[in-house]
Design a protein around this motif. Structure first.
Motif, PDB file in Angstrom:
ATOM      1  N   GLN A 146       4.102 -27.052 -38.187  1.00 44.02           N
ATOM      2  CA  GLN A 146       2.814 -26.394 -38.387  1.00 44.02           C
ATOM      3  C   GLN A 146       3.020 -25.204 -39.299  1.00 44.02           C
ATOM      4  OE1 GLN A 146       1.154 -24.587 -34.898  1.00 44.02           O
ATOM      5  NE2 GLN A 146      -0.592 -23.712 -35.978  1.00 44.02           N
ATOM      6  N   LEU A 182      -4.286 -24.887 -43.494  1.00 46.41           N
ATOM      7  CA  LEU A 182      -3.210 -24.129 -42.877  1.00 46.41           C
ATOM      8  C   LEU A 182      -3.774 -22.896 -42.164  1.00 46.41           C
ATOM      9  CD1 LEU A 182      -0.634 -24.193 -45.832  1.00 46.41           C
ATOM     10  CD2 LEU A 182      -0.689 -25.694 -43.833  1.00 46.41           C
ATOM     11  N   THR A 183      -3.031 -22.381 -41.213  1.00 47.17           N
ATOM     12  CA  THR A 183      -3.411 -21.165 -40.498  1.00 47.17           C
ATOM     13  C   THR A 183      -3.078 -19.951 -41.362  1.00 47.17           C
ATOM     14  OG1 THR A 183      -2.998 -22.185 -38.355  1.00 47.17           O
ATOM     15  CG2 THR A 183      -3.009 -19.792 -38.424  1.00 47.17           C
ATOM     16  N   SER A 196       6.879 -24.662 -35.681  1.00 47.00           N
ATOM     17  CA  SER A 196       5.990 -24.085 -36.689  1.00 47.00           C
ATOM     18  C   SER A 196       6.828 -23.221 -37.615  1.00 47.00           C
ATOM     19  CB  SER A 196       4.870 -23.259 -36.035  1.00 47.00           C
ATOM     20  OG  SER A 196       5.409 -22.171 -35.325  1.00 47.00           O
TER      21      SER A 196
END
Length: 215
Positions: free
Chosen positions: A89, A117-118, A58
């Motif tokens: 990620q 997306l986070t 990530s």
């Protein structure tokens, strides 16, 4: 003129390490990481739009208070990352302060709902370094609770985000998140799929929310 790739895909550091873009070398964030001694930093100039690569495949894309107030440059950066079809990620860390707070809801909708997306808000680079340390060690292969630790970081934010939809309170937000496995699934849900969970009026409100242009 050579066009640089948006992501350096092969930048995967060892556990307990992060690869940081060279521009962060003298920052408060990196100095704080060094101060703890818990995270080792490797510097690299060619990371594309990515600011930090983590060992769990990530990466962090950092949006400062200045970036979010200035406007659309950060959006182009995030879209380049998303369109790169990377196996990494993406985690967007954004400085949410009194100056940038008014711009945060629109950014939140763009990052999470539009790009998938986070998004994690921080008050400062110091808080960002603490968050980065927690993610790095929470995702360590030696930590059997690594997935739970990351979930604890994200759950309050996701609940808060879903509750921003008109007509959706805490109870309905929890019901939606229990039914849909991801925010992306919720975005894509048809009105008839939402009605059994939240009722006709709220289902229509959710549908309108996702189809209205960003403000």
């Amino acid at each position: 003129m050579e066009i640089k790739p948006p992501v350096l895909v092969n930048a995967v550091p060892p556990y307990g390490h992060v690869i940081a873009h060279e521009k962060w070398r003298d920052s408060v964030l990196v100095q704080s990481l060094k101060g703890t001694g818990n995270v080792k930093t490797i510097f690299e100039e060619e990371l594309g739009v990515v600011d930090f690569h983590l060992s769990n495949k990530s990466c962090i894309l950092y949006v400062s208070e200045t970036d979010i107030v200035a406007g659309n440059n950060y959006k182009r950066k995030l879209v380049r990352f998303r369109n790169a079809n990377s196996s990494l990620q993406g985690i967007v860390v954004v400085e949410k302060t009194r100056l940038s707070e008014q711009y945060f809801p629109a950014m939140q909708k763009f990052v999470v709902f539009e790009l998938g997306l986070t998004l994690l808000p921080v008050a400062s680079q110091l808080e960002a370094s603490q968050l980065l340390t927690q993610i790095v060690h929470g995702e360590s292969k030696d930590n059997p609770f690594r997935r739970k630790s990351v979930s604890r970081l994200l759950d309050p934010l996701v609940m808060s985000l879903v509750q921003q939809i008109p007509g959706v309170g805490k109870v309905k937000a929890r019901a939606l998140l229990q039914h849909f496995c991801s925010i992306h699934q919720l975005c894509s849900a048809e009105t008839h799929e939402l009605e059994p969970i939240v009722g006709q009026a709220t289902a229509q409100s959710i549908s309108n929310f996702f189809h209205n242009p960003l403000v």
